[in-house]
Design a protein around this motif. Structure first.
Motif, PDB file in Angstrom:
ATOM      1  N   TRP A 176     -34.346  41.152 -18.825  1.00 16.45           N
ATOM      2  CA  TRP A 176     -33.480  40.074 -18.336  1.00 16.45           C
ATOM      3  C   TRP A 176     -34.285  38.847 -17.951  1.00 16.45           C
ATOM      4  CZ3 TRP A 176     -29.219  37.738 -18.802  1.00 16.45           C
ATOM      5  CH2 TRP A 176     -28.792  36.816 -17.850  1.00 16.45           C
ATOM      6  N   GLU A 177     -35.470  39.060 -17.387  1.00 16.07           N
ATOM      7  CA  GLU A 177     -36.276  37.909 -16.978  1.00 16.07           C
ATOM      8  C   GLU A 177     -36.645  37.017 -18.147  1.00 16.07           C
ATOM      9  OE1 GLU A 177     -39.745  38.313 -14.523  1.00 16.07           O
ATOM     10  OE2 GLU A 177     -38.540  39.287 -12.955  1.00 16.07           O
ATOM     11  N   SER A 178     -37.040  37.654 -19.266  1.00 14.33           N
ATOM     12  CA  SER A 178     -37.395  36.810 -20.418  1.00 14.33           C
ATOM     13  C   SER A 178     -36.155  36.184 -21.039  1.00 14.33           C
ATOM     14  CB  SER A 178     -38.193  37.596 -21.463  1.00 14.33           C
ATOM     15  OG  SER A 178     -38.225  38.953 -21.174  1.00 14.33           O
ATOM     16  N   ILE A 179     -35.026  36.900 -20.976  1.00 14.03           N
ATOM     17  CA  ILE A 179     -33.787  36.310 -21.488  1.00 14.03           C
ATOM     18  C   ILE A 179     -33.391  35.118 -20.607  1.00 14.03           C
ATOM     19  CG2 ILE A 179     -31.327  36.727 -21.953  1.00 14.03           C
ATOM     20  CD1 ILE A 179     -32.084  39.731 -22.299  1.00 14.03           C
ATOM     21  N   ASP A 180     -33.456  35.361 -19.309  1.00 19.85           N
ATOM     22  CA  ASP A 180     -33.080  34.345 -18.324  1.00 19.85           C
ATOM     23  C   ASP A 180     -33.948  33.087 -18.455  1.00 19.85           C
ATOM     24  OD1 ASP A 180     -31.533  33.452 -16.248  1.00 19.85           O
ATOM     25  OD2 ASP A 180     -32.864  34.227 -14.698  1.00 19.85           O
ATOM     26  N   ALA A 181     -35.172  33.307 -18.923  1.00 22.91           N
ATOM     27  CA  ALA A 181     -36.078  32.158 -19.045  1.00 22.91           C
ATOM     28  C   ALA A 181     -35.679  31.248 -20.202  1.00 22.91           C
ATOM     29  CB  ALA A 181     -37.513  32.649 -19.238  1.00 22.91           C
ATOM     30  N   ILE A 182     -35.056  31.819 -21.256  1.00 18.48           N
ATOM     31  CA  ILE A 182     -34.727  30.949 -22.395  1.00 18.48           C
ATOM     32  C   ILE A 182     -33.265  30.502 -22.408  1.00 18.48           C
ATOM     33  CG2 ILE A 182     -36.577  31.825 -23.869  1.00 18.48           C
ATOM     34  CD1 ILE A 182     -34.521  33.467 -25.366  1.00 18.48           C
ATOM     35  N   LEU A 183     -32.400  31.242 -21.740  1.00 20.43           N
ATOM     36  CA  LEU A 183     -30.977  30.879 -21.810  1.00 20.43           C
ATOM     37  C   LEU A 183     -30.664  29.444 -21.363  1.00 20.43           C
ATOM     38  CD1 LEU A 183     -28.890  34.082 -20.984  1.00 20.43           C
ATOM     39  CD2 LEU A 183     -29.464  33.053 -23.184  1.00 20.43           C
ATOM     40  N   PRO A 184     -31.348  28.921 -20.331  1.00 19.94           N
ATOM     41  CA  PRO A 184     -31.022  27.544 -19.941  1.00 19.94           C
ATOM     42  C   PRO A 184     -31.348  26.520 -21.023  1.00 19.94           C
ATOM     43  CG  PRO A 184     -32.198  28.656 -18.172  1.00 19.94           C
ATOM     44  CD  PRO A 184     -32.281  29.550 -19.381  1.00 19.94           C
ATOM     45  N   THR A 185     -32.126  26.921 -22.018  1.00 15.02           N
ATOM     46  CA  THR A 185     -32.537  25.949 -23.041  1.00 15.02           C
ATOM     47  C   THR A 185     -31.640  25.993 -24.283  1.00 15.02           C
ATOM     48  OG1 THR A 185     -34.017  27.502 -24.188  1.00 15.02           O
ATOM     49  CG2 THR A 185     -34.948  26.289 -22.319  1.00 15.02           C
ATOM     50  N   VAL A 186     -30.666  26.924 -24.336  1.00 17.86           N
ATOM     51  CA  VAL A 186     -29.866  27.042 -25.563  1.00 17.86           C
ATOM     52  C   VAL A 186     -28.416  26.621 -25.319  1.00 17.86           C
ATOM     53  CG1 VAL A 186     -31.333  28.944 -26.366  1.00 17.86           C
ATOM     54  CG2 VAL A 186     -29.161  29.462 -25.231  1.00 17.86           C
ATOM     55  N   SER A 187     -27.714  26.344 -26.424  1.00 20.50           N
ATOM     56  CA  SER A 187     -26.300  25.984 -26.310  1.00 20.50           C
ATOM     57  C   SER A 187     -25.480  27.234 -26.002  1.00 20.50           C
ATOM     58  CB  SER A 187     -25.812  25.344 -27.611  1.00 20.50           C
ATOM     59  OG  SER A 187     -25.970  26.238 -28.695  1.00 20.50           O
ATOM     60  N   LYS A 188     -24.403  27.081 -25.265  1.00 15.49           N
ATOM     61  CA  LYS A 188     -23.497  28.168 -24.893  1.00 15.49           C
ATOM     62  C   LYS A 188     -24.218  29.470 -24.509  1.00 15.49           C
ATOM     63  CE  LYS A 188     -19.579  26.549 -27.539  1.00 15.49           C
ATOM     64  NZ  LYS A 188     -18.398  26.950 -28.305  1.00 15.49           N
ATOM     65  N   PRO A 189     -25.013  29.436 -23.440  1.00 18.62           N
ATOM     66  CA  PRO A 189     -25.753  30.652 -23.065  1.00 18.62           C
ATOM     67  C   PRO A 189     -24.844  31.834 -22.741  1.00 18.62           C
ATOM     68  CG  PRO A 189     -25.868  28.990 -21.328  1.00 18.62           C
ATOM     69  CD  PRO A 189     -25.268  28.326 -22.524  1.00 18.62           C
ATOM     70  N   GLY A 190     -23.583  31.543 -22.403  1.00 21.17           N
ATOM     71  CA  GLY A 190     -22.637  32.611 -22.104  1.00 21.17           C
ATOM     72  C   GLY A 190     -22.448  33.585 -23.252  1.00 21.17           C
ATOM     73  N   ARG A 191     -22.798  33.147 -24.473  1.00 16.76           N
ATOM     74  CA  ARG A 191     -22.699  34.048 -25.632  1.00 16.76           C
ATOM     75  C   ARG A 191     -23.595  35.271 -25.499  1.00 16.76           C
ATOM     76  NH1 ARG A 191     -23.736  29.218 -29.984  1.00 16.76           N
ATOM     77  NH2 ARG A 191     -21.561  28.793 -30.555  1.00 16.76           N
ATOM     78  N   TYR A 192     -24.653  35.148 -24.710  1.00 15.11           N
ATOM     79  CA  TYR A 192     -25.678  36.196 -24.682  1.00 15.11           C
ATOM     80  C   TYR A 192     -25.771  36.902 -23.337  1.00 15.11           C
ATOM     81  CZ  TYR A 192     -26.692  32.862 -28.343  1.00 15.11           C
ATOM     82  OH  TYR A 192     -26.562  32.005 -29.407  1.00 15.11           O
ATOM     83  N   ALA A 193     -24.900  36.528 -22.393  1.00 14.79           N
ATOM     84  CA  ALA A 193     -25.070  37.020 -21.021  1.00 14.79           C
ATOM     85  C   ALA A 193     -24.296  38.308 -20.729  1.00 14.79           C
ATOM     86  CB  ALA A 193     -24.667  35.936 -20.031  1.00 14.79           C
ATOM     87  N   GLY A 194     -23.224  38.588 -21.482  1.00 12.25           N
ATOM     88  CA  GLY A 194     -22.449  39.804 -21.227  1.00 12.25           C
ATOM     89  C   GLY A 194     -21.741  39.754 -19.886  1.00 12.25           C
ATOM     90  N   GLY A 195     -21.387  40.924 -19.359  1.00 11.42           N
ATOM     91  CA  GLY A 195     -20.783  40.999 -18.032  1.00 11.42           C
ATOM     92  C   GLY A 195     -19.310  40.631 -17.985  1.00 11.42           C
ATOM     93  N   GLU A 196     -18.655  40.549 -19.162  1.00 14.64           N
ATOM     94  CA  GLU A 196     -17.251  40.148 -19.193  1.00 14.64           C
ATOM     95  C   GLU A 196     -16.358  41.235 -18.590  1.00 14.64           C
ATOM     96  OE1 GLU A 196     -19.232  40.667 -21.805  1.00 14.64           O
ATOM     97  OE2 GLU A 196     -18.889  39.216 -23.421  1.00 14.64           O
TER      98      GLU A 196
END
Lengths: 628, 216
Positions: free
Chosen positions: A2-22
């Motif tokens: 999650w840490e490495s994912i969290d590090a790149i998500l702010p840099t991409v469009s629509k990060p919600g696509r990759y976050a799950g938790g729905e």
């Protein structure tokens, strides 16, 4: 992870696509699972989350205590770049585990233009793309969906295909996997042992156990099964629909179909000859009205949606559709429920039905006459007349709609210039009706696609229209429909060409798909990413010609690349339908007219019964006649 | 007319921080529907439920101080409301209070003045250096900055958007800054812009909204 994912998500469009938790997503404990499945959809989140098949399989697998299923979608190119940049492997949404840690990765193949995304996703997961290069330590790669009825172009990449309805077949596959795992000492069951046993399950196709021989001209000579493998793999067909999914995941992001969905029937009895869904989802299986209503009640309670889609291939054909809609409106009208009915038939009844469920502004009403003349509509067995269409259009305008959208195809078998001129005449008549009712506000939008012949349909042998002829026919439309409240739009014919090539391709196309992917092709279904020149180059690299697959009229006795894969319909039926098409002879709707002997009477009990009683009636008539 | 206006206080943690403002609004509506809460709808041609927040929460930002107004019809007991909605909250969303407010009191956005944030970043700077950079920002008469908006470069002055900045205790590796930034229709300060103006290149590790200041 999650840490490495969290590090790149702010840099991409629509990060919600990759976050799950729905809401309603299920993240199980990995320790307790005997089988871990990643359900992979080779397109972006918003498209994949609109797929009912994915929701059904997610529910089916996660209902089992010792099985877990998680989702993964194709990362958008900006995310892919970020992932590759930080060596982040493709991961599941629920627990953020890498794909390579799952036992089975199952891809949904509903559209040929997503094939390169499958390769890209495997590669992003660090999994070798070709079956032959994968070992015991890699997950089993499986695939299902409408495309796998001709699995051949993807057969080098996928270990096992599930043909037909996924429910029973996947359940059995899971049982087999867990049983085999129990026997093998720690870790996964031996892949080859598992696959050898899997071929015994109806609808399961393991391409490595089939050798294909070709003639010198490139056509298939024969397809040879290995010992103990069936020579025909028949699509799995469930007898009745299983209970509806009533706890579907509710995405945070707005998806393509951002609403609840209840499948009211599977299959269609209309026998339109161009339609692959019409053949590969037979027979018709209806969900009883009471069950539909109960499912909708639960699903609304569990999701909070305010819109429900009644999913089927032909909504107007559902028995008592008016009663169902009426019940929904009386139950939920005060709660502002929106009901959507896809694929309405062209008749006044359907327009009135649409009027009943319409809320808010009446923008445009869509009809799909498909062809411009009665002759050609008879060829494709689209049982709709000019009168039907004009009367429906009239009703729509009378009820306050201001726009009409019309879908046509060009390049249908036996099409002539006159048929295309027929589209022009028909559209003008529709426009005139509109002007009479709505004056200058009336709009008519015409959308034209190039016909793509598909496997397992009566048109599986026909050539797709070539570029020169297509250009001429497009010009007829352009000239004929210029101005005057009509707008014209095209599906990109190059996309249709590639679709036609892949849809009826053989195993050799695996190399082409790989070459195209290596050249950078992905998201081919997205116009901003589609690059036909790269595909052309890929074909050239492999020494293959797209025209051989797309533009060649195939003899009726040619061995098709999919001849070992059966939809359950008999080749004789498809040939007979092909001939009836050539003669512009109509074929009835087997629900109200006679059984068409499509082949399913041999395997589906209800169809068999119907067929026998029909034969008995005919015999009875003969006896009566002989007696008098 | 038996309409009631409830003001909810909520927070969201790491698990929900990538949900956009628009998606949050949809999330709320669906949670209310699941809970069977009687939402009041606006009048007009396309009625919509009357739900509004004080200020959009940016993607990537967590919070423990968000405010949301919702109109219900008919009115009910606010604490019963909390009990009903609680089970329908997705993981990562926490509802802490529900209180009735006057129907005619001004809207939340019109009353918002400042938003307070705690922003953490990989330090690499001694505490004294951080303090002096904050001091420099506060004493600067103007802080011209540019940022990309809808593909176009927009020039603006960050300084009037900063009300106060203070260093918070951090570890050797992580430093945290508390910020009070303007948040009203004429402009809202962004925590990551403040960091950038301090000359800190690395993206923030964590931004949490810790306070919303309304006028009295």
């Amino acid at each position: 992870m999650w840490e490495s994912i969290d590090a790149i998500l702010p840099t991409v469009s629509k990060p919600g696509r990759y976050a799950g938790g729905e809401w309603n997503s299920i993240a199980k404990d990995w320790k307790d699972a005997d089988l871990k499945v990643a359900l992979a959809y080779p397109d972006v989140y918003e498209v994949g989350m609109s797929n009912l098949g994915l929701a059904i399989l997610y529910d089916l697998l996660n209902r089992r205590e010792n099985v877990l299923a998680e989702r993964v979608f194709a990362p958008w190119p900006d995310m892919e770049t970020a992932m590759r940049g930080s060596d982040l492997p493709l991961f599941s949404l629920e627990t953020k585990n890498p794909l390579s840690a799952f036992d089975i990765v199952g891809f949904s193949l509903g559209y040929e233009l997503t094939y390169t995304n499958v390769l890209n996703m495997l590669d992003l997961a660090g999994i070798p793309i070709r079956s032959a290069e994968r070992t015991q330590e890699h997950p089993l790669i499986i695939a299902g969906g409408s495309c796998v009825l001709n699995a051949e172009p993807m057969s080098e990449f996928v270990d096992l295909f599930v043909l037909g309805d996924g429910e029973d077949a996947l359940d059995r596959l899971a049982n087999l996997y867990i049983r085999e795992r129990g026997q093998a000492a720690p870790g996964r069951p031996d892949k080859d042992d598992f696959l050898r046993r899997a071929v015994e399950i109806p609808g399961i196709y393991v391409p490595r156990y089939y050798d294909v021989e070709y003639h010198e001209d490139g056509t298939v000579a024969q397809i040879l099964p290995w010992p103990n493998c069936p020579s025909q793999i028949v699509r799995s067909i469930i007898a009745a629909l299983r209970p509806s999914v009533t706890r579907p995941i509710v995405p945070f992001l707005e998806t393509i179909h951002d609403r609840a969905a209840v499948e009211i029937q599977r299959g269609c009895t209309r026998a339109c000859r161009f339609c692959q869904a019409g053949t590969i989802y037979r027979p018709l299986r209806e969900r009883p009205k009471e069950e539909v209503l109960a499912a909708i009640r639960d699903i609304l309670k569990n999701t909070g949606y305010q819109e429900v889609s009644l999913v089927s291939l032909s909504s107007s054909d559902y028995p008592d559709i008016a009663g169902l809609v009426g019940d929904l409106l009386s139950c939920y009208g005060s709660q502002r429920l929106n009901v959507s009915l896809p694929s309405l038939r062209i008749d006044s009844f359907s327009v009135e039905l649409a009027e009943e469920i319409q809320r808010g502004k009446k923008t445009s009403f869509t009809f799909a006459p498909e062809a411009g003349t009665q002759r050609l509509r008879d060829v494709i067995n689209k049982g709709v007349t000019e009168e039907d269409l004009l009367r429906s259009v009239e009703t729509a305008f009378q009820l306050g709609w201001q726009g009409i959208k019309l879908y046509f195809m060009i390049g249908l078998p036996t099409e002539t210039d006159e048929d295309v001129e027929g589209i022009v005449h028909l559209v003008r008549k529709v426009r005139d009706v509109g002007k009479r009712h709505a004056g200058s506000r009336a709009s008519v939008r015409v959308s034209v696609a190039t016909f793509v012949p598909k496997a397992h349909t009566p048109f599986q042998w026909t050539a797709q229209i070539d570029e020169t002829l297509l250009a001429r026919r497009q010009e007829i439309l352009r000239r004929g429909l210029r101005g005057g409240g009509v707008s014209l739009s095209w599906h990109d014919p190059k996309v249709s060409r590639l679709e036609a090539t892949l849809a009826r391709g053989d195993r050799r196309l695996g190399s082409v798909i790989e070459a195209a992917w290596r050249l950078g092709c992905k998201f081919d279904a997205w116009s901003e990413h589609f690059d036909f020149d790269k595909w052309r180059l890929a074909f050239a690299e492999c020494g293959l010609d797209p025209a051989f697959y797309a533009h060649r009229q195939r003899p009726l006795d040619e061995v098709t690349p999919w001849s070992h894969l059966s939809s359950g319909l008999s080749p004789a039926y498809l040939r007979s339908e092909y001939r009836r098409a050539a003669a512009a002879t109509g074929t009835g709707d087997c629900r109200v007219d006679e059984c068409n002997n499509c082949g399913l009477q041999k395997s589906i009990p209800a169809c068999g019964e119907r067929h026998r009683s029909q034969l008995a009636t005919i015999r009875g008539r003969k006896v009566e006649r002989a007696a008098t | 007319m038996n309409v009631q206006r409830l003001r909810l206080t909520f927070g969201r943690d790491e698990r929900l921080k990538y949900v956009s403002h628009l998606d949050m609004m949809r999330l709320w509506q669906r949670a209310f529907n699941r809970a069977g809460v009687p939402l009041a709808y606006s009048q007009g041609f396309s009625p919509h439920p009357r739900i509004s927040t004080a200020a959009p929460l940016a993607v990537g930002v967590t919070s423990n101080c968000e405010l949301l107004d919702v109109f219900l019809e008919p009115a009910g007991d606010p604490s019963a409301f909390l009990d009903r909605i609680e089970p329908e909250m997705p993981p990562g969303l926490r509802l802490t209070a529900a209180a009735e407010v006057a129907l005619d009191s001004p809207s939340l956005p019109s009353r918002l003045r400042f938003a307070e944030y705690e922003t953490a970043f990989a330090a690499g700077l001694p505490a004294a250096e951080i303090a002096s950079r904050l001091e420099a920002l506060l004493s600067a008469p103007s802080l011209p900055r540019e940022r990309l908006r809808d593909g176009r470069v927009k020039h603006y002055d960050l300084r009037p958007l900063i009300a106060d900045l203070r260093p918070r205790d951090g570890s050797a590796r992580h430093a945290t800054i508390w910020m009070r930034l303007q948040a009203n229709p004429s402009g809202s300060g962004r925590p990551e812009e403040v960091l950038a103006a301090m000359g800190i290149e690395a993206p923030p590790l964590r931004i949490t909204r810790v306070g919303l200041i309304l006028d009295q």
